[in-house]
Design a protein around this motif. Structure first.
Motif, PDB file in Angstrom:
ATOM      1  N   ARG A  60       0.823  -1.056  -0.040  1.00 44.33           N
ATOM      2  CA  ARG A  60      -0.015  -0.073  -0.152  1.00 44.33           C
ATOM      3  C   ARG A  60       0.826   1.169  -0.031  1.00 44.33           C
ATOM      4  N   ILE A  61       0.382   2.314  -0.218  1.00 46.72           N
ATOM      5  CA  ILE A  61       0.955   3.676  -0.510  1.00 46.72           C
ATOM      6  C   ILE A  61       0.697   4.478   0.765  1.00 46.72           C
ATOM      7  N   VAL A  62       1.721   4.676   1.681  1.00 53.50           N
ATOM      8  CA  VAL A  62       1.430   5.439   2.873  1.00 53.50           C
ATOM      9  C   VAL A  62       2.323   6.746   2.889  1.00 53.50           C
ATOM     10  N   ASP A  63       1.838   7.702   2.963  1.00 54.82           N
ATOM     11  CA  ASP A  63       2.534   9.247   2.774  1.00 54.82           C
ATOM     12  C   ASP A  63       3.342   9.285   1.599  1.00 54.82           C
ATOM     13  N   GLY A  64       2.741   8.715   0.419  1.00 55.59           N
ATOM     14  CA  GLY A  64       3.517   8.760  -0.720  1.00 55.59           C
ATOM     15  C   GLY A  64       4.695   7.930  -0.781  1.00 55.59           C
ATOM     16  N   VAL A  65       4.929   7.024   0.050  1.00 50.52           N
ATOM     17  CA  VAL A  65       6.179   6.050  -0.052  1.00 50.52           C
ATOM     18  C   VAL A  65       5.402   4.420  -0.279  1.00 50.52           C
ATOM     19  N   GLY A  66       5.934   3.646  -0.942  1.00 46.56           N
ATOM     20  CA  GLY A  66       5.207   2.079  -1.144  1.00 46.56           C
ATOM     21  C   GLY A  66       5.723   1.686   0.264  1.00 46.56           C
ATOM     22  N   GLU A  96       5.793   0.070 -11.122  1.00 50.18           N
ATOM     23  CA  GLU A  96       4.634   0.250 -12.060  1.00 50.18           C
ATOM     24  C   GLU A  96       3.659   1.431 -11.625  1.00 50.18           C
ATOM     25  N   GLN A  97       3.540   1.518 -10.232  1.00 50.09           N
ATOM     26  CA  GLN A  97       2.747   2.407  -9.484  1.00 50.09           C
ATOM     27  C   GLN A  97       3.472   3.877  -9.510  1.00 50.09           C
ATOM     28  N   GLY A  98       4.835   4.029  -9.822  1.00 53.84           N
ATOM     29  CA  GLY A  98       5.480   5.097  -9.804  1.00 53.84           C
ATOM     30  C   GLY A  98       6.199   5.354  -8.519  1.00 53.84           C
ATOM     31  N   MET A  99       6.405   4.327  -7.856  1.00 47.00           N
ATOM     32  CA  MET A  99       7.107   4.544  -6.501  1.00 47.00           C
ATOM     33  C   MET A  99       8.612   4.665  -6.747  1.00 47.00           C
ATOM     34  N   ASN A 100       9.352   5.018  -6.123  1.00 51.40           N
ATOM     35  CA  ASN A 100      10.839   5.358  -6.152  1.00 51.40           C
ATOM     36  C   ASN A 100      11.319   4.680  -4.874  1.00 51.40           C
ATOM     37  N   LYS A 101      10.705   4.616  -4.111  1.00 52.29           N
ATOM     38  CA  LYS A 101      11.194   4.047  -2.526  1.00 52.29           C
ATOM     39  C   LYS A 101      10.242   2.907  -1.762  1.00 52.29           C
ATOM     40  N   LEU A 102      10.704   2.091  -1.243  1.00 56.96           N
ATOM     41  CA  LEU A 102       9.849   1.206  -0.291  1.00 56.96           C
ATOM     42  C   LEU A 102      10.190   1.319   0.887  1.00 56.96           C
ATOM     43  N   LYS A 103       9.400   1.112   2.090  1.00 59.26           N
ATOM     44  CA  LYS A 103       9.727   0.655   3.420  1.00 59.26           C
ATOM     45  C   LYS A 103       8.987  -0.366   3.715  1.00 59.26           C
ATOM     46  N   LEU A 104       9.447  -0.858   4.969  1.00 59.61           N
ATOM     47  CA  LEU A 104       8.870  -2.166   5.712  1.00 59.61           C
ATOM     48  C   LEU A 104       9.170  -1.884   6.819  1.00 59.61           C
ATOM     49  N   HIS A 105       8.331  -2.780   7.822  1.00 62.17           N
ATOM     50  CA  HIS A 105       8.738  -3.039   9.287  1.00 62.17           C
ATOM     51  C   HIS A 105       8.934  -4.511   9.305  1.00 62.17           C
TER      52      HIS A 105
END
Length: 143
Positions: A60-66, A96-105
């Protein structure tokens, strides 16, 4: 092995079943924390081995970050790169969704796995559902 975006209610039920088996039954995460209010806004994935669903995850996208969430593989299939297959599918989808950064816990016991995939630890350890986690990020190459 391949990971695919979930497109049917039946696939979603299978993914929820896998998540419950791994997180609720195996790791004792409360059901109400595992299946949460973000399910409807998330894109869900299933990991297949020889046509059989063996893993799941969501994006999901949270605050503009994947944000990569709920990555899990059934115990009998936790080898042979299965976790990497689902992660790559989510990363490709994020691009594909235009994200250039991902984060995870990430759970701390899986931190090395995520490091091998190019994720960097950017936080101290914290508890989530009673399990030690760290925040990890990865920059994506957008083509």
């Amino acid at each position: 092995m391949e990971a695919k975006v979930i497109t049917t209610e039946e696939q979603q039920k299978v993914a929820f079943d896998i998540r419950v088996r791994v997180f609720v039954e195996e790791q004792n995460v409360p059901l109400e924390e595992e299946l949460d209010e973000f399910e409807a806004e998330s894109t869900h994935f299933l990991l297949y081995k020889d046509g059989v669903p063996v893993g799941a995850g969501r994006f999901r996208i949270v605050d503009g970050v994947g944000k990569v969430e709920r990555i899990c593989v059934l115990p009998a299939h936790r080898s042979g790169g299965s976790g990497g297959v689902i992660m790559r599918a989510i990363e490709e989808y994020a691009v594909e969704q235009g994200m250039n950064k991902l984060k995870l816990h990430g759970q701390t016991h899986a931190e090395g796995f995520y490091h091998k995939l190019g994720y960097e630890t950017v936080s101290d350890v914290f508890l989530e559902a009673g399990i030690p986690h760290v925040i990890m990020t990865k920059k994506l190459v957008v083509m």
